[in-house]
Write a protein that holds these residues in place. Structure first.
Motif, PDB file in Angstrom:
ATOM      1  N   UNK A 125      -3.532   9.471  -7.940  1.00  0.00           N
ATOM      2  CA  UNK A 125      -3.127   8.826  -9.184  1.00  0.00           C
ATOM      3  C   UNK A 125      -1.610   8.782  -9.347  1.00  0.00           C
ATOM      4  N   UNK A 126      -0.909   9.752  -8.783  1.00  0.00           N
ATOM      5  CA  UNK A 126       0.548   9.781  -8.899  1.00  0.00           C
ATOM      6  C   UNK A 126       1.167   9.252  -7.614  1.00  0.00           C
ATOM      7  N   UNK A 127       1.971   8.219  -7.765  1.00  0.00           N
ATOM      8  CA  UNK A 127       2.681   7.633  -6.634  1.00  0.00           C
ATOM      9  C   UNK A 127       4.107   7.339  -7.066  1.00  0.00           C
ATOM     10  N   UNK A 158      16.381   2.307  -7.431  1.00  0.00           N
ATOM     11  CA  UNK A 158      15.701   2.992  -8.528  1.00  0.00           C
ATOM     12  C   UNK A 158      14.503   3.721  -7.925  1.00  0.00           C
ATOM     13  N   UNK A 159      14.364   4.978  -8.282  1.00  0.00           N
ATOM     14  CA  UNK A 159      13.198   5.773  -7.869  1.00  0.00           C
ATOM     15  C   UNK A 159      12.280   5.797  -9.082  1.00  0.00           C
ATOM     16  N   UNK A 160      11.056   5.321  -8.900  1.00  0.00           N
ATOM     17  CA  UNK A 160      10.102   5.218 -10.002  1.00  0.00           C
ATOM     18  C   UNK A 160       8.849   6.008  -9.675  1.00  0.00           C
ATOM     19  N   UNK A 161       8.134   6.403 -10.722  1.00  0.00           N
ATOM     20  CA  UNK A 161       6.881   7.152 -10.532  1.00  0.00           C
ATOM     21  C   UNK A 161       5.823   6.617 -11.473  1.00  0.00           C
ATOM     22  N   UNK A 162       4.594   6.618 -11.000  1.00  0.00           N
ATOM     23  CA  UNK A 162       3.420   6.232 -11.791  1.00  0.00           C
ATOM     24  C   UNK A 162       2.455   7.402 -11.782  1.00  0.00           C
ATOM     25  N   UNK A 208       0.806  -1.209   0.000  1.00  0.00           N
ATOM     26  CA  UNK A 208       0.000   0.000   0.000  1.00  0.00           C
ATOM     27  C   UNK A 208       0.834   1.252   0.000  1.00  0.00           C
ATOM     28  N   UNK A 209       0.175   2.336   0.347  1.00  0.00           N
ATOM     29  CA  UNK A 209       0.760   3.675   0.327  1.00  0.00           C
ATOM     30  C   UNK A 209       1.343   4.032   1.682  1.00  0.00           C
ATOM     31  N   UNK A 226      16.233  10.435   1.259  1.00  0.00           N
ATOM     32  CA  UNK A 226      16.675  10.450  -0.134  1.00  0.00           C
ATOM     33  C   UNK A 226      16.902  11.894  -0.547  1.00  0.00           C
ATOM     34  N   UNK A 227      17.865  12.099  -1.448  1.00  0.00           N
ATOM     35  CA  UNK A 227      18.137  13.444  -1.935  1.00  0.00           C
ATOM     36  C   UNK A 227      18.053  13.440  -3.455  1.00  0.00           C
ATOM     37  N   UNK A 228      17.113  14.162  -4.053  1.00  0.00           N
ATOM     38  CA  UNK A 228      16.066  14.938  -3.397  1.00  0.00           C
ATOM     39  C   UNK A 228      15.005  14.014  -2.786  1.00  0.00           C
ATOM     40  N   UNK A 229      14.266  14.528  -1.800  1.00  0.00           N
ATOM     41  CA  UNK A 229      13.266  13.696  -1.131  1.00  0.00           C
ATOM     42  C   UNK A 229      12.089  13.368  -2.050  1.00  0.00           C
ATOM     43  N   UNK A 230      11.407  12.280  -1.723  1.00  0.00           N
ATOM     44  CA  UNK A 230      10.189  11.918  -2.443  1.00  0.00           C
ATOM     45  C   UNK A 230       9.102  12.914  -2.062  1.00  0.00           C
ATOM     46  N   UNK A 231       8.304  13.315  -3.045  1.00  0.00           N
ATOM     47  CA  UNK A 231       7.249  14.303  -2.772  1.00  0.00           C
ATOM     48  C   UNK A 231       5.851  13.737  -2.981  1.00  0.00           C
ATOM     49  N   UNK A 232       5.773  12.482  -3.389  1.00  0.00           N
ATOM     50  CA  UNK A 232       4.492  11.813  -3.614  1.00  0.00           C
ATOM     51  C   UNK A 232       4.355  10.652  -2.639  1.00  0.00           C
TER      52      UNK A 232
END
Length: 170
Positions: free
Chosen positions: A130-132, A166-170, A82-83, A90-96
């Motif tokens: 919708x964006x994670x 790996x930093x990924x986004x959907x 889940x979320x 992390x640099x830069x930090x996650x914002x989602x």
């Protein structure tokens, strides 16, 4: 929302974390087939308890969070996903909001994680999230393949706790 809504798939139930999930989750997080690909150490029973409470609190605080994955409504937890709002270093930090998943080793390779994640992402989309994002060790090929099937796209690589993720986004 004070707790996770129950979601169902053809083979699974995603439900709120309960105190009696501790034994099953502690056993999972002590299994090298679970924690190894994630790149963390085995988690103690105490750490698993704190994680369980974090998952419960996430729903009350943010209106979203993680689910315990079960093979039946009253069955033991066979995973969690889940979320989360991890506020990772992390640099830069996650914002989602960050999506994460873990499934019992005996269910690996049979589509259970994808099935459960499909339900979680459908809930997320329907609730305006919708964006994670997600982070996955660059050597965790199965999770990277699943993330791609779920619509996650690579943004960058970053150092995290001595590993490259790996930093990924959907």
């Amino acid at each position: 929302m004070l707790h996770a809504p129950m979601l169902s798939t053809d083979r699974l139930v995603l439900d709120r974390h309960r105190p009696d999930d501790l034994d099953a989750l502690a056993a999972l997080w002590a299994d090298p087939a679970v924690y190894g690909p994630i790149g963390v150490a085995a988690r103690s029973r105490e750490e698993v308890w704190i994680r369980l409470l974090r998952h419960v609190g996430m729903w009350a605080t943010f209106g979203y969070g993680s689910w315990a994955v079960r093979a039946s409504r009253d069955g033991p937890a066979v995973g969690e996903l889940g979320l989360i709002e991890a506020r990772r270093a992390l640099d830069p930090p996650l914002t989602l909001p960050e999506m994460g998943w873990m499934i019992a080793p005996e269910l690996h390779g049979r589509g259970f994680a994808g099935e459960a994640m499909g339900a979680a992402l459908a809930w997320s989309d329907a609730n305006g999230i919708a964006r994670t994002t997600c982070i996955i060790g660059t050597d965790n090929a199965p999770s990277l393949r699943l993330a791609a099937r779920l619509g996650y796209r690579p943004l960058r690589e970053a150092p995290y706790h001595g590993k490259t993720v790996a930093v990924l986004e959907r």
